[in-house]
Design an enzyme around this catalytic site. Structure first.
Site, PDB file in Angstrom:
ATOM      1  N   ASP A  81     -36.168  44.844 -72.794  1.00 29.84           N
ATOM      2  CA  ASP A  81     -35.173  45.750 -72.219  1.00 29.84           C
ATOM      3  C   ASP A  81     -35.808  47.012 -71.648  1.00 29.84           C
ATOM      4  OD1 ASP A  81     -33.491  43.853 -73.335  1.00 29.84           O
ATOM      5  OD2 ASP A  81     -31.985  45.326 -73.887  1.00 29.84           O
ATOM      6  N   CYS A 122     -37.170  40.996 -80.746  1.00 32.32           N
ATOM      7  CA  CYS A 122     -36.590  42.060 -79.928  1.00 32.32           C
ATOM      8  C   CYS A 122     -35.113  41.859 -79.614  1.00 32.32           C
ATOM      9  CB  CYS A 122     -37.440  42.277 -78.687  1.00 32.32           C
ATOM     10  SG  CYS A 122     -38.978  43.133 -79.106  1.00 32.32           S
ATOM     11  N   ASP A 123     -34.601  42.733 -78.732  1.00 27.26           N
ATOM     12  CA  ASP A 123     -33.176  43.048 -78.653  1.00 27.26           C
ATOM     13  C   ASP A 123     -32.223  41.860 -78.598  1.00 27.26           C
ATOM     14  OD1 ASP A 123     -34.468  45.459 -78.402  1.00 27.26           O
ATOM     15  OD2 ASP A 123     -33.079  46.245 -76.931  1.00 27.26           O
ATOM     16  N   LYS A 124     -32.436  40.919 -77.686  1.00 29.99           N
ATOM     17  CA  LYS A 124     -31.464  39.830 -77.520  1.00 29.99           C
ATOM     18  C   LYS A 124     -31.901  38.553 -78.216  1.00 29.99           C
ATOM     19  CE  LYS A 124     -29.360  42.763 -75.151  1.00 29.99           C
ATOM     20  NZ  LYS A 124     -30.423  43.743 -75.322  1.00 29.99           N
ATOM     21  N   CYS A 193     -40.059  48.230 -80.839  1.00 28.56           N
ATOM     22  CA  CYS A 193     -40.169  49.692 -80.724  1.00 28.56           C
ATOM     23  C   CYS A 193     -39.849  50.384 -82.044  1.00 28.56           C
ATOM     24  CB  CYS A 193     -39.281  50.194 -79.608  1.00 28.56           C
ATOM     25  SG  CYS A 193     -39.836  49.666 -77.966  1.00 28.56           S
ATOM     26  N   GLU A 489     -27.793  48.536 -69.999  1.00 27.32           N
ATOM     27  CA  GLU A 489     -28.006  49.662 -70.899  1.00 27.32           C
ATOM     28  C   GLU A 489     -28.187  50.939 -70.083  1.00 27.32           C
ATOM     29  OE1 GLU A 489     -30.039  47.645 -74.827  1.00 27.32           O
ATOM     30  OE2 GLU A 489     -31.318  48.768 -73.445  1.00 27.32           O
ATOM     31  N   SER A 515     -28.946  51.673 -74.885  1.00 28.09           N
ATOM     32  CA  SER A 515     -30.130  51.265 -75.620  1.00 28.09           C
ATOM     33  C   SER A 515     -30.024  51.776 -77.045  1.00 28.09           C
ATOM     34  CB  SER A 515     -31.372  51.861 -74.946  1.00 28.09           C
ATOM     35  OG  SER A 515     -32.462  51.861 -75.821  1.00 28.09           O
TER      36      SER A 515
END
Length: 615
Positions: A81, A122-124, A193, A489, A515
């Site tokens: 992202d 990570c995010d997704k 992150c 985002e 985010s």
């Protein structure tokens, strides 16, 4: 007693061809009697949270085979992202969640696998794999790649992360040399992150759901201790298979572990640790896959009674995930919540008969087990690397200060109201969400003038051109799941507001999302979205909007008659942006937009529409 699903392709004369192909992958006669474990990896060199996962699948596979299973690894996609941010690449991020879920379903069902190890980060990726796991409802365990170490530089007194690099870059008073130093220092190692952003939030929630081992959300990617999580995951999944397929124990299935009460536990944790607002979107989506009636109403109820026990970047500069781990990780937060009577502790997990047993074993304030204490002393080495398990640094002591430390007790909470809230009002009839953990208390009630933008790009241009002033409420609309499409985002707009010194003087409302790195009075997921006829599409420049977090409300300050008149007018014009948006919406994105629901439904596919199209 259920048969192995894999027997469909490994048993019987008619499956000679399938067995011939299985043999070509290395299987022998004795392997056809064992469970086939799918290892869903997500290695890619595009994403720092996944760059170190290349060998993790085979690490797990070897342990699966030692424990008596047959391991078969495959890979799915992963979008970064942060790299996709600020351009059309972000249109693909949320839709990738559905692709990931589908790809796991496709591989597991096409090959009749008996269980899954999900290697995410990570995010997704974690949400997509979670959706697939609950859809398939076969034994599963999650093991993530782990968080990145926080960055260090002599130019800052606190640990750095991605957001620091973005904010300093937008600060016109910062020198090129300072920007370059932050850029080189902010993301020093492999891993997700380093703050409580979306990736780490979701990996923490898998612990609360009962589908991952303790430490999954907090043990650093670089630390040698993390290897044990992968090895234990390989052993555990074979044990879960045995319990289900040989002992007829369906309590180990993901829908029985991650049931309604477990979703309440996960959301309670999320609120207590001030997690990313994206977690709400993903939990709602996962609940639909599990056929659980868990929605914004339940989240709103929890947000009013759960205190904030943990504050981590971006909500505070002092702490990152490495500090959460030193304070005992997620099971120490769960322990504090349990002592406050805020958790369901009678639920099974993949590692303990009940969550209560898991807390008793892994909460550092409850156990004297030296191995547990040593595990949570694992810390950062401060050496830039893309290699997993490359260091064994340990803190000299744990952070068990529950009065002033990273993790607090209920009695000494950062605030008695949690870090996330759901707001309702005439501008968002189906709700919108705000990460209160990142909002200064002085602006919990905020009335301002609407400044309308109909794309993230135009909002960024407007903010950087000083078109946004103190007292404005920036409205970014037609950026929802359908309207974007893809529900971008808004990290750049919020970062630029902060760099302009407007972080405490402005608000931002969008039908897009934020985010996990976002802080400030940033309200997202406005539902229904503008493209679906939501009232956010009726706001005009200069309109007064009142945000009231304590009373969980957000309202456009016009009367009902004016609102109805505007709606009639907009119905005639059509619900689409007025301003030109030079973005390329491909066939893939159009297909996503066609079926996407608004954020209050998790932005999942519209199943009612699908049933109409394909009875």
């Amino acid at each position: 007693m259920p048969d192995y699903r894999s027997k469909t392709s490994t048993h019987g004369r008619n499956m000679a061809g399938a067995r011939a192909l299985w043999r070509a992958t290395g299987m022998k006669d004795e392997d056809f009697k064992k469970p086939i474990i799918a290892i869903a990896n997500s290695f890619t060199q595009f994403v720092p949270g996944h760059v170190h996962l290349k060998d993790m699948g085979q690490l797990v596979a070897r342990e699966v085979e030692r424990a008596g299973g047959v391991a078969k690894e495959f890979n799915t996609i992963a979008v970064d992202d942060g790299i996709a941010m600020g351009h059309d690449g972000m249109l693909y991020s949320l839709p990738s969640r559905e692709i990931i879920a589908d790809s796991v379903e496709y591989m597991v069902n096409a090959h009749c696998a008996d269980a899954i190890v999900c290697i995410s980060n990570c995010d997704k990726i974690t949400p997509g794999m979670l959706m697939a796991s609950l859809r398939l409802n076969i034994p599963v365990i999650f093991v993530s790649g782990g968080p990145m170490e926080a960055g260090k530089t002599k130019l800052a007194s606190h640990g750095l992360d991605l957001v620091d690099a973005m904010v300093i870059a937008a600060d016109s008073t910062a020198s090129d040399e300072k920007v370059a130093e932050y850029e080189r220092s902010a993301c020093p190692t492999c891993g997700s992150c380093s703050g409580m952003f979306t990736a780490n939030s979701m990996n923490c929630l898998t612990e609360a759901l009962g589908l991952a081992l303790p430490g999954n959300g907090s043990a650093l990617a670089t630390h040698s201790d993390r290897e044990q999580l992968f090895l234990q995951a390989g052993r555990t999944i074979v044990d879960l298979c045995r319990q289900y397929y040989k002992e007829n124990d369906d309590s180990v299935l993901p829908r029985n572990i991650a049931n309604f009460k477990a979703f309440e536990n996960a959301m309670t944790l999320d609120i207590a640790m001030g997690g990313s607002t994206n977690t709400i979107l993903h939990l709602l989506a996962a609940a639909q896959e599990a056929e659980i009636d868990f929605d914004l109403r339940h989240i709103d109820h929890l947000s009013r009674k759960v205190p904030q026990l943990c504050k981590v970047a971006p909500n505070i500069q002092k702490y990152h995930m490495e500090d959460v781990h030193r304070a005992g990780g997620i099971f120490s937060i769960l322990g504090e919540l349990a002592r406050g009577g805020l958790l369901h502790t009678d639920l099974p997990t993949v590692h303990s008969k009940t969550l209560a047993e898991g807390i008793a074993k892994w909460d550092i304030t409850q156990t004297d087990d030296e191995a547990v204490h040593t595990f949570f002393k694992a810390g950062p080495a401060g050496i830039p690397t893309q290699t997993a398990f490359s260091q064994s640094t340990r803190w000299e002591s744990l952070d068990d200060d529950r009065e002033n430390g990273c993790i607090r007790s209920v009695q000494h909470a950062y605030s008695q109201e949690g870090g996330l809230a759901v707001l309702y009002g005439n501008i968002a009839l189906d709700g919108c969400v705000v990460k209160t953990a990142g909002v200064d208390e002085s602006i919990h009630v905020f009335e301002g003038s609407a400044k309308i933008f109909e794309s993230q790009d135009s909002a960024v241009r407007g903010i950087l051109a000083d078109e946004v002033k103190a007292g404005d409420i920036v409205i970014i609309r037609y950026e929802g799941p359908k309207g974007g499409p893809g529900m971008q985002e808004m990290l750049y707009p919020t970062s630029y507001l902060k760099s302009k010194g407007l972080g405490k003087d402005c608000a931002l409302l969008t039908d897009g999302r934020f985010s996990g790195g976002t802080s400030g009075l940033s309200i997202g997921h406005a539902s229904p979205e503008a493209a679906a006829g939501g009232a956010i599409g009726l706001v005009r420049d200069g309109d007064k909007v009142l945000i009231d977090i304590p009373n969980r409300s957000i309202n456009l300050l016009i009367d009902d008659a004016e609102m109805a008149e505007r709606r009639t007018e907009q119905d005639k014009k059509g619900w689409k942006p007025v301003e030109s948006r030079p973005r390329k919406v491909t066939t893939a994105l159009k297909a996503y937009a066609l079926l996407a629901t608004s954020a209050d439904k998790g932005a999942v596919r519209d199943k009612a529409l699908l049933d109409k199209l394909v009875p």
